[in-house]
Design a protein around this motif. Structure first.
Motif, mmCIF file in Angstrom:
data_model
loop_
_atom_site.group_PDB
_atom_site.id
_atom_site.type_symbol
_atom_site.label_atom_id
_atom_site.label_comp_id
_atom_site.label_asym_id
_atom_site.label_seq_id
_atom_site.Cartn_x
_atom_site.Cartn_y
_atom_site.Cartn_z
ATOM 1 N N GLN A 124 5.167 -1.381 13.104
ATOM 2 C CA GLN A 124 6.283 -1.609 14.025
ATOM 3 C C GLN A 124 7.555 -2.067 13.323
ATOM 4 O OE1 GLN A 124 4.667 -4.087 17.115
ATOM 5 N NE2 GLN A 124 6.445 -3.652 18.403
ATOM 6 N N TYR A 125 7.386 -2.764 12.184
ATOM 7 C CA TYR A 125 8.539 -3.298 11.440
ATOM 8 C C TYR A 125 8.467 -2.826 9.991
ATOM 9 C CZ TYR A 125 8.975 -6.397 15.485
ATOM 10 O OH TYR A 125 9.099 -6.888 16.761
ATOM 11 N N PRO A 126 8.722 -1.530 9.760
ATOM 12 C CA PRO A 126 8.516 -0.960 8.418
ATOM 13 C C PRO A 126 9.406 -1.586 7.337
ATOM 14 C CG PRO A 126 9.533 0.644 9.926
ATOM 15 C CD PRO A 126 9.147 -0.537 10.746
ATOM 16 N N GLN A 127 10.535 -2.186 7.737
ATOM 17 C CA GLN A 127 11.444 -2.779 6.733
ATOM 18 C C GLN A 127 11.041 -4.195 6.346
ATOM 19 O OE1 GLN A 127 13.645 -0.734 5.745
ATOM 20 N NE2 GLN A 127 13.666 0.711 7.468
ATOM 21 N N LEU A 128 10.187 -4.797 7.157
ATOM 22 C CA LEU A 128 9.875 -6.218 6.973
ATOM 23 C C LEU A 128 8.809 -6.403 5.892
ATOM 24 C CD1 LEU A 128 10.068 -9.201 8.085
ATOM 25 C CD2 LEU A 128 8.164 -8.585 9.599
ATOM 26 N N LYS A 129 9.097 -7.281 4.939
ATOM 27 C CA LYS A 129 8.093 -7.595 3.935
ATOM 28 C C LYS A 129 7.075 -8.555 4.547
ATOM 29 C CE LYS A 129 7.562 -9.128 -0.769
ATOM 30 N NZ LYS A 129 8.250 -9.565 -1.979
ATOM 31 N N ILE A 130 5.802 -8.149 4.566
ATOM 32 C CA ILE A 130 4.753 -8.966 5.193
ATOM 33 C C ILE A 130 3.775 -9.421 4.118
ATOM 34 C CG2 ILE A 130 2.965 -9.020 6.981
ATOM 35 C CD1 ILE A 130 4.391 -6.691 8.346
ATOM 36 N N MET A 131 3.565 -10.731 4.026
ATOM 37 C CA MET A 131 2.660 -11.286 3.009
ATOM 38 C C MET A 131 1.572 -12.118 3.673
ATOM 39 S SD MET A 131 5.849 -12.554 0.694
ATOM 40 C CE MET A 131 4.965 -13.007 -0.778
ATOM 41 N N PRO A 132 0.512 -11.471 4.168
ATOM 42 C CA PRO A 132 -0.509 -12.191 4.932
ATOM 43 C C PRO A 132 -1.302 -13.152 4.046
ATOM 44 C CG PRO A 132 -0.836 -9.789 5.039
ATOM 45 C CD PRO A 132 0.168 -10.050 3.983
ATOM 46 N N LEU A 133 -1.568 -14.313 4.615
ATOM 47 C CA LEU A 133 -2.290 -15.349 3.886
ATOM 48 C C LEU A 133 -3.492 -15.774 4.727
ATOM 49 C CD1 LEU A 133 -2.054 -17.151 1.383
ATOM 50 C CD2 LEU A 133 -0.571 -18.667 2.693
ATOM 51 N N SER B 227 0.845 -1.182 0.000
ATOM 52 C CA SER B 227 0.000 0.000 0.000
ATOM 53 C C SER B 227 0.889 1.243 0.000
ATOM 54 C CB SER B 227 -0.906 0.009 1.231
ATOM 55 O OG SER B 227 -0.133 0.294 2.373
ATOM 56 N N ALA B 228 0.279 2.410 -0.213
ATOM 57 C CA ALA B 228 1.045 3.652 -0.286
ATOM 58 C C ALA B 228 1.735 3.953 1.044
ATOM 59 C CB ALA B 228 0.128 4.792 -0.677
ATOM 60 N N ALA C 11 -1.577 -7.599 10.760
ATOM 61 C CA ALA C 11 -0.547 -7.345 9.756
ATOM 62 C C ALA C 11 -0.259 -5.841 9.672
ATOM 63 C CB ALA C 11 -0.983 -7.890 8.403
ATOM 64 N N LEU C 12 -1.309 -5.046 9.796
ATOM 65 C CA LEU C 12 -1.154 -3.591 9.746
ATOM 66 C C LEU C 12 -0.355 -3.092 10.959
ATOM 67 C CD1 LEU C 12 -1.912 -1.185 8.016
ATOM 68 C CD2 LEU C 12 -4.040 -0.969 9.304
ATOM 69 N N CYS D 135 5.846 -2.255 2.266
ATOM 70 C CA CYS D 135 6.285 -3.642 2.472
ATOM 71 C C CYS D 135 5.141 -4.561 2.893
ATOM 72 C CB CYS D 135 7.385 -3.715 3.526
ATOM 73 S SG CYS D 135 8.903 -2.955 2.979
ATOM 74 N N LEU D 136 3.964 -3.984 3.106
ATOM 75 C CA LEU D 136 2.812 -4.810 3.504
ATOM 76 C C LEU D 136 1.988 -5.166 2.273
ATOM 77 C CD1 LEU D 136 0.818 -6.062 5.560
ATOM 78 C CD2 LEU D 136 -0.169 -3.788 5.865
#
Ligand code: TRP
Length: 327
Positions: free
Chosen positions: A133-142, A4-5, A127-128, A9-10
């Motif tokens: 909290q972890y802006p660098q982490l790529k999060i791919m919720p399933l 998202s904008a 996930a949001l 990374c989310l």
């Protein structure tokens, strides 16, 4: 998949659940038609159920969550070390990802985090929070039933897979189901795959029974909420106040058994079908197996994993195991 904008990374939630009501209806009707009625425990976790479960995790009697958290807090560094640099972290039943944060704080350059949960609302919100909290982490919720995973996200394929499966949720599966689930996990992870598994240990039955029969009645509300959900989503007419929550330890089977018991003889309608209950008739809603270390080792071996290490608390109440794919 696009970020998202505000949180690049989310990734947006990928949805692998079948149209929910169809499967839910089929599973509920199937369970209620059995001579010994049962309902699948994964359906506890609608939005309200997920909230109630969070409350259970905070109860004095429910030692599991705080014990596992303490183990994680103490050893997350070592756990992150065994996962190694640049792993793809996958979590089964991620809920609020509270324990996961302890791992994330120590993991070295994880390629991405894939939280898997059956409750879409809970998954999206968690996930949001995590992305903030972890802006660098790529999060791919399933959004999926982790017991029924066809595949993992494609863009992480080459990374080493590390599955985190906490909460002793493994205990909600029978031995055969649990071995099947672990085997599926080994297959999805492939060579070099790792699993961090939280499991509740055998102990004084009074301690076990208290954990599923809290004084405030939160566990009872959680159990009964399954009927509330059926009423709402499947045009059911369960009278909630005509059922009891009942949970006890069965030492022969090594498990807590959880039931809803009909207080009276009654007929209940669900999705147009009528079900007859006799006075005192149970619906089984969950098993929660309690393990010995040897039992866990055997199960892991039967599924293609080797136990590499284990961390426990001072009282030996709970165990976090580190397993590696063997083939
Ligand atoms: N995985 C949890 C456990 O087995 C789920 C749970 C806790 C549960 N309390 C419950 C399920 C009460 C049904 C009723 O401990």
């Amino acid at each position: 998949m696009q970020g998202s904008a505000t949180h690049p990374c989310l990734m947006s939630v990928r949805d692998l659940l079948p149209p929910s009501s169809d499967q839910f209806r089929e599973d509920v009707l199937h369970g209620l038609r059995l001579p010994e009625k049962e309902l699948p425990c994964k359906y506890f976790y609608d939005a309200r159920g997920s909230q109630l479960f969070e409350q259970i995790c905070d109860l004095d009697e429910y030692y599991l969550t705080r014990t596992e958290l303490a183990i994680m807090d103490r050893h997350a560094g070592e756990m992150a070390d065994v996962f190694g640099r640049k792993c793809l972290l996958i979590e089964y039943g991620s809920g609020s990802s509270i324990k996961t944060r302890l791992l994330l704080d120590h993991l070295k350059e994880p390629v991405a985090y894939v939280p898997i949960d059956i409750s879409r609302e809970h998954l999206t919100e968690s996930a949001l929070n995590l992305a903030e909290q972890y802006p660098q982490l790529k999060i791919m919720p399933l959004c999926a039933d982790f017991a029924n995973l066809p595949s993992l996200p494609a863009n992480g394929k080459s990374a080493r897979k590390a599955v985190y499966f906490p909460g002793s949720t493994i205990g909600n599966f029978t031995r055969d189901e649990a071995i099947g689930l672990l085997r599926q996990t080994a297959r999805l992870c492939g060579l070099g795959g790792r699993l961090l598994l939280g499991a509740d240990l055998k102990k004084d039955p009074r301690v076990l029974e208290a954990a599923y029969n809290d004084d405030k009645g939160v566990t009872a509300a959680f159990n009964l909420n399954l009927l509330v959900r059926i009423n709402r989503e499947l045009e059911g007419d369960f009278p909630i106040d005509r059922f009891w929550h009942h949970a006890f330890y069965n030492p022969t089977q090594g498990r807590i058994e959880i039931y809803l018991i009909s207080q009276v003889a009654q007929r209940v309608r669900v999705a147009g079908e009528v079900f007859q209950f006799s006075e005192g008739e149970p619906i089984r809603t969950e098993y929660s197996y309690k393990y010995s270390i040897d039992g866990l080792r055997e199960m892991a071996a039967a599924a293609g994993f080797e136990v590499k290490h284990g961390w426990t608390d001072d009282r030996n109440n709970f165990l976090v195991l580190y397993l590696a794919v063997r083939f």
